[in-house]
Scaffold this active site. Structure first.
Site, short mmCIF file in Angstrom:
data_model
loop_
_atom_site.label_atom_id
_atom_site.label_comp_id
_atom_site.label_asym_id
_atom_site.label_seq_id
_atom_site.Cartn_x
_atom_site.Cartn_y
_atom_site.Cartn_z
N ASN A 154 0.80 -1.41 -0.08
CA ASN A 154 -0.01 0.09 0.00
C ASN A 154 0.71 1.32 0.00
O ASN A 154 0.38 2.25 -0.52
CB ASN A 154 -1.02 -0.10 1.22
CG ASN A 154 -0.37 -0.13 2.49
OD1 ASN A 154 0.79 -0.67 2.62
ND2 ASN A 154 -0.84 0.74 3.63
N GLU A 252 4.32 -3.82 12.57
CA GLU A 252 3.36 -2.92 12.30
C GLU A 252 2.24 -3.45 11.49
O GLU A 252 2.43 -3.91 10.49
CB GLU A 252 3.91 -1.58 11.73
CG GLU A 252 2.74 -0.25 12.13
CD GLU A 252 2.02 -0.14 10.78
OE1 GLU A 252 0.81 -0.51 10.78
OE2 GLU A 252 2.59 0.47 9.84
N CYS A 286 -3.11 1.24 7.40
CA CYS A 286 -3.50 0.41 8.31
C CYS A 286 -4.33 1.12 9.69
O CYS A 286 -4.97 0.90 10.35
CB CYS A 286 -2.18 -0.41 9.03
SG CYS A 286 -1.51 -1.60 8.10
N GLU A 454 8.00 2.56 15.00
CA GLU A 454 8.75 3.41 13.86
C GLU A 454 8.48 4.78 13.89
O GLU A 454 7.78 5.26 14.81
CB GLU A 454 8.12 2.74 12.42
CG GLU A 454 8.14 1.29 12.11
CD GLU A 454 9.68 0.65 11.94
OE1 GLU A 454 10.39 1.63 11.62
OE2 GLU A 454 9.72 -0.35 11.49
#
Length: 473
Positions: A154, A252, A286, A454
């Site tokens: 994505n 993640e 997400c 992150e």
């Protein structure tokens, strides 16, 4: 365009384009149209081994290089991404089905990661620990070595930059495996890094199918840490392998992020922000805000305002296609699931008939036990849930989820905002806006949305390990 005219990319290993060990290539096509964009190499265990060995050989010199010199390389990578942003954005738009504005925004984001971490190469610092006059004691942060980075389809270049930049800044070296659906901009990044002065082997890219190439990367004994972004299912598999190997991993994963609108919110801003939260990148993020929790006293008015505002959201112009055919059909399947759940379709609920475009879709009459409220759909689909209006009800509803990646709060009461933010089980909380700030703050999930962080300064801690040294004087 014939297959012969399509650009062909090998792996990027040790500073050069390398043909696959198997001689096999995949065709990457434009979503929905089937028009080929490029061919990418199909990676094997031998290809992964070659890349990891190249990275391991490059590690000592890169680790020992002055941090400021590593920083100059990262800064040059950022400048080169910006200089080539139009071409890179066009490649990513073609492979991922994005509209040009979205792709260009992500190119700027990728450049910003390298720029940001170029300025942080002297962090994280160690510390002196006082054991008394007879000792000189200190803790130091050291890089792991070869980092395996696995990215989703994505946001290929943005996600790659998010992991690669802090890894390199900390003195690590990288082998990256992008999604087989969107590999080209990551391969181009590796070329850019070489041109910016990154030594051969510091950044390697091996392409191919996740279940084979990705698994080979995670299992390779030369990999010292894995950074993964993707589905919960794949994250669990990677976590199992990493657990058996006893190596650190950052995951993640998915989300079903709640977006809470209290009755005192700035109404128009909350409507606009709620639409942005679930339609950006066709909902293929997400952290998309796909559970809209609205105070019952403004619920009906808010839904009507959403319906009106969504008339201006046009698939193909406001956002692009679903990136993969499987994802396109998955999103469509949830329209039947919503009907079975008993949700009321307020807007959309169908494909446009052009490429893999899906109309922005809103369901009302939703309760939090419905599948459409609990499962990540990963498309432009919003469920609206009414709550009594008090803080406790909103928090209980928001936290009633297996996910915990992001959350939103809309209120004019700043005290309420801080109280609710403290209670929400989410890695990031946005107040009176959605997803403000791209890279400066730590990002990651609670619960099934993963672990590790992150972005921001904190990411550097996840790419280093601590050593304690005691010198007897």
């Amino acid at each position: 365009m014939t297959t012969q005219q399509v650009p062909r990319y090998g792996h990027w290993i040790n500073g050069a384009d390398v043909p696959p060990d198997t001689g096999e290539y995949l065709t990457s096509a434009r979503p929905g149209s089937g028009l080929p964009v490029c061919e990418i190499a199909v990676g094997s265990t031998a290809d992964v081994d070659q890349a990891v060995r190249a990275a391991a050989a490059a590690f000592p010199a890169w680790r020992d290089r002055k941090p400021i010199e590593r920083g100059r390389v990262l800064a040059d990578i950022a400048a080169r991404i910006r200089a080539d942003a139009d071409r890179l954005g066009a490649l990513e738009a073609a492979e991922a089905g994005k509209i040009p504005d979205q792709a260009n925004w992500e190119m700027e984001g990728a450049a910003a990661y390298f720029e940001f971490y170029a300025g942080l190469v002297n962090l994280p610092a160690g510390e002196v620990i006082d054991l008394g006059a007879a000792f000189h004691s200190y803790a130091r942060r050291e890089p792991f070595g070869v980092i395996g980075v696995i990215t989703p389809w994505n946001g290929p270049l943005n996600q790659a930059a998010r992991a690669i930049a802090p890894a390199l800044a900390s003195g690590n070296v990288v082998v990256c495996k992008p999604s087989e659906f969107t590999s080209v901009t990551t391969l181009e990044l590796a070329r850019i890094a070489r041109d910016a002065g990154a030594p051969s082997g510091v950044l390697n890219v091996v392409t191919g199918v996740g279940i084979k190439t990705g698994r080979a990367l995670v299992e390779h004994p030369g990999i010292r840490k894995i950074a993964f972004t993707g589905s919960v299912r794949a994250g669990r598999e990677i976590g199992k392998i990493a657990g058996e190997r006893l190596i650190p991993v950052s995951l993640e994963l998915g989300g079903k992020s709640p977006n809470i609108v209290f009755a005192d919110a700035d109404f128009d801003a909350a409507v606009a922000g709620s639409i942005k939260a679930f339609t950006t990148l066709a909902g293929q993020i997400c952290s998309s805000g796909t559970r809209l929790l609205v105070a019952e006293e403004i619920h009906d008015k808010f839904v009507e305002a959403l319906k009106v505002a969504l008339n201006e959201v046009i698939p193909g112009k406001s956002y692009g296609s679903l990136t993969t055919e499987d994802q396109f059909h998955k999103v469509l399947s949830y329209f039947a699931i919503a009907a079975e759940d008993g949700a009321t379709l307020a807007v959309g609920g169908r494909a446009t008939g052009e490429d893999w475009l899906i109309e922005p879709t809103v369901y009302t009459g939703v309760t939090n036990d419905m599948r459409v409220a609990r499962e990540e759909i990963f498309g432009p689909v919003l469920v609206v849930i009414s709550f009594p209006g008090d803080e406790d009800s909103a928090v209980a509803l928001a936290n009633d989820s297996e996910f915990g990646l992001a959350a939103g709060i809309w209120t004019r009461d700043i005290t309420c905002a801080h109280r609710v933010a403290a209670k929400l089980e989410a890695g990031q909380v946005y107040v009176n806006g959605w997803q403000a700030g791209m890279l400066e703050g730590p990002f990651g999930g609670f619960k099934n949305s993963g672990f590790g962080r992150e972005k921001g300064v904190e990411a550097l801690h996840h790419y280093t390990q601590t050593k304690f040294v005691v010198v007897t004087l």
